[in-house]
Design a protein around this motif. Structure first.
Motif, short mmCIF file in Angstrom:
data_model
loop_
_atom_site.label_atom_id
_atom_site.label_comp_id
_atom_site.label_asym_id
_atom_site.label_seq_id
_atom_site.Cartn_x
_atom_site.Cartn_y
_atom_site.Cartn_z
N ASP A 27 0.84 -1.19 0.00
CA ASP A 27 0.00 0.00 0.00
C ASP A 27 0.88 1.25 0.00
O ASP A 27 2.12 1.16 -0.07
CB ASP A 27 -0.96 -0.01 1.19
N GLY A 28 0.32 2.41 0.12
CA GLY A 28 1.09 3.65 0.07
C GLY A 28 2.09 3.81 1.18
O GLY A 28 3.08 4.55 1.06
N ALA A 29 1.89 3.08 2.29
CA ALA A 29 2.81 3.17 3.45
C ALA A 29 3.84 2.06 3.44
O ALA A 29 4.59 1.91 4.41
CB ALA A 29 2.01 3.13 4.74
N GLY A 30 3.88 1.27 2.38
CA GLY A 30 4.86 0.20 2.30
C GLY A 30 4.43 -1.11 2.92
O GLY A 30 5.24 -2.05 3.02
N ASN A 31 3.18 -1.20 3.36
CA ASN A 31 2.69 -2.44 3.95
C ASN A 31 2.25 -3.41 2.85
O ASN A 31 1.68 -3.00 1.83
CB ASN A 31 1.51 -2.16 4.88
N ALA A 32 2.47 -4.70 3.07
CA ALA A 32 2.08 -5.71 2.10
C ALA A 32 0.56 -5.77 1.98
O ALA A 32 -0.16 -5.67 2.98
CB ALA A 32 2.63 -7.07 2.51
N GLU A 33 0.08 -5.91 0.74
CA GLU A 33 -1.36 -6.01 0.51
C GLU A 33 -1.74 -7.46 0.23
O GLU A 33 -0.91 -8.27 -0.20
CB GLU A 33 -1.77 -5.13 -0.68
#
Length: 445
Positions: free
Chosen positions: A69-75
């Motif tokens: 996602d935009g914060a670098g978290n895995a989707e």
């Protein structure tokens, strides 16, 4: 002249009658002529019809940024939610026809094969008319065999009949005939197939006369008296306990008729769990129904357009859409078109039928269609099943022959020739919400 016997008449009658019978019925039954017949969904050599229907689309879908996602978290990919398919199930139904040629007529023609053929042709002609009526009538039913509902059974030999309790209009007068045998059932569990029969199976009810009121049909009937071996003008409510609300069917037909438009084009009001699928669970298993809650009203062009709009969702070209109604409603529509300064035009259907063209939609009238309705049929989404469809996959009518392979057989009595016909078929549907119906129209308003 050669005398008549089962050896020299078989080929003659197959040539003179079977082909013309098949051709005549096929040409006269409009709705069946428009459909492509099949037997591919039958289970082996059984009479069971089973085919899959997709009722819920695959919802394993979802929009994402990408792998993160935009914060670098895995989707995460969407959860599994596959499409849902049910097996539509029903059975082939059988329609039998029978004709006899005997007595003085046989004696007078026994030494003239041509005279016999002419005389038998008259009986066959009558049978053809009866076949067309029965096939057309059943094409508008729901499989239960219901012809109408008893409004009143006075202490006399008359019963007044209308359609179901939610519709005040009469059944079609053409569904009844002098000499027709009827059964009457309690409405309790009628659609479930377990209703109580009012008259005994050995005590049929026979139509003597019929008359049509504004919204109802009145039948003068007789009942069979086994003691005297005669038909009596009995009182149905006293003899059998017939009361208002009871259901009238052709003798022996209860729960044995093929499905028709009343079952297919419905939202569960008449036929619930059609083909074993619960329409209250699967909203796509509901046809679009436009009505006035059972109260007859004047024809509305806007309401007709409502059902056309629904039909065109599934067929934007309108090539497979057919509107079916009675002549009086068709005439009301034609007058509406003229009022709008449009000259009604006609178009052709398969089988030589002509229809009114309503804004590019074909509008056909059938004298056997129920009162107060316009059926909107998507021809592509009705599946007619025939046990033995003809090679060109259209309605093949009846095959007249006895078990020994001959058209006529004289074994029953030495002075009787007889023939019987058999048609095995039923209708199913693969997309119930692609059809629509406009109800509660009063053509007199």
């Amino acid at each position: 002249m050669n005398p008549i016997d089962s050896l020299n008449i078989g080929d003659l009658l197959k040539t003179q009658f079977v082909g013309p019978i098949n051709s005549s019925v096929e040409k006269e039954v409009m709705l069946l002529k428009q459909l492509a017949w099949t037997n591919k969904h039958r289970m082996g050599n059984s009479r069971d019809i089973v085919h899959p229907i997709n009722l819920v689309r695959n919802t394993s879908l979802g929009f994402r940024y990408g792998s993160t996602d935009g914060a670098g978290n895995a989707e995460h990919i969407p959860e599994t939610a596959p499409s849902e398919t049910k097996q539509a199930q029903t059975k082939i139904r059988s329609l039998y026809a029978y004709v006899e040629f005997y007595g003085e007529a046989l004696w007078l023609t026994q030494n003239d094969l041509g005279a016999f053929a002419d005389a038998f042709k008259n009986d066959i002609g009558s049978l053809i008319d009866s076949m067309k009526i029965e096939i057309n009538r059943a094409a508008y039913g729901d499989g239960t065999g219901e012809l109408g509902e008893v409004v009143e059974a006075t202490p006399s030999n008359q019963i007044t009949i209308r359609t179901s309790a939610t519709i005040a209009a009469s059944p079609n007068m053409n569904w009844f005939e002098k000499g027709q045998l009827l059964d009457i059932y309690s409405p309790t569990n009628f659609a479930a197939g377990t209703a109580t029969q009012r008259n005994a199976s050995t005590t049929p009810i026979r139509v003597l006369t019929k008359s049509k009121g504004t919204t109802q049909v009145t039948l003068t009937v007789q009942q069979w008296n086994a003691g005297t071996g005669a038909w009596d003008a009995g009182t149905l409510n006293a003899s059998f306990g017939v009361v208002a609300g009871d259901k009238v069917v052709v003798k022996g037909n209860y729960m044995r008729e093929p499905y028709g438009l009343k079952a297919i084009i419905d939202d569960g009001s008449y036929t619930s769990d059609f083909l074993g699928i619960d329409e209250s669970v699967y909203d796509r298993w509901n046809s679009y129904v436009q009505n006035n809650s059972g109260t007859l009203e004047a024809f509305s062009e806007m309401k007709l357009q409502n059902i056309i709009d629904e039909l065109e969702i599934f067929d934007p070209t309108s090539e497979n859409i057919l509107l079916i109604t009675r002549k009086d409603i068709r005439n009301k529509i034609a007058r509406t078109i003229k009022t709008n300064i449009l000259q009604p035009s006609t178009t052709n259907l398969k089988g030589g039928f002509k229809t009114v063209d309503y804004g590019g939609i074909r509008l056909y009238t059938d004298i056997f269609a129920p009162y107060s309705k316009i059926w909107g049929v998507n021809l592509k989404n009705i599946i007619p099943h025939q046990l033995n469809p003809s090679k060109d996959n259209v309605f093949g009518a009846f095959s007249f022959q006895d078990l020994d392979g001959k058209v006529l057989h004289a074994a029953r009595k030495s002075d009787v020739y007889w023939a019987k016909g058999l048609m095995n078929y039923n209708f199913t549907c693969n997309q119930r919400n692609s059809h629509a119906v406009y109800e509660d129209i009063d053509p007199a308003l």
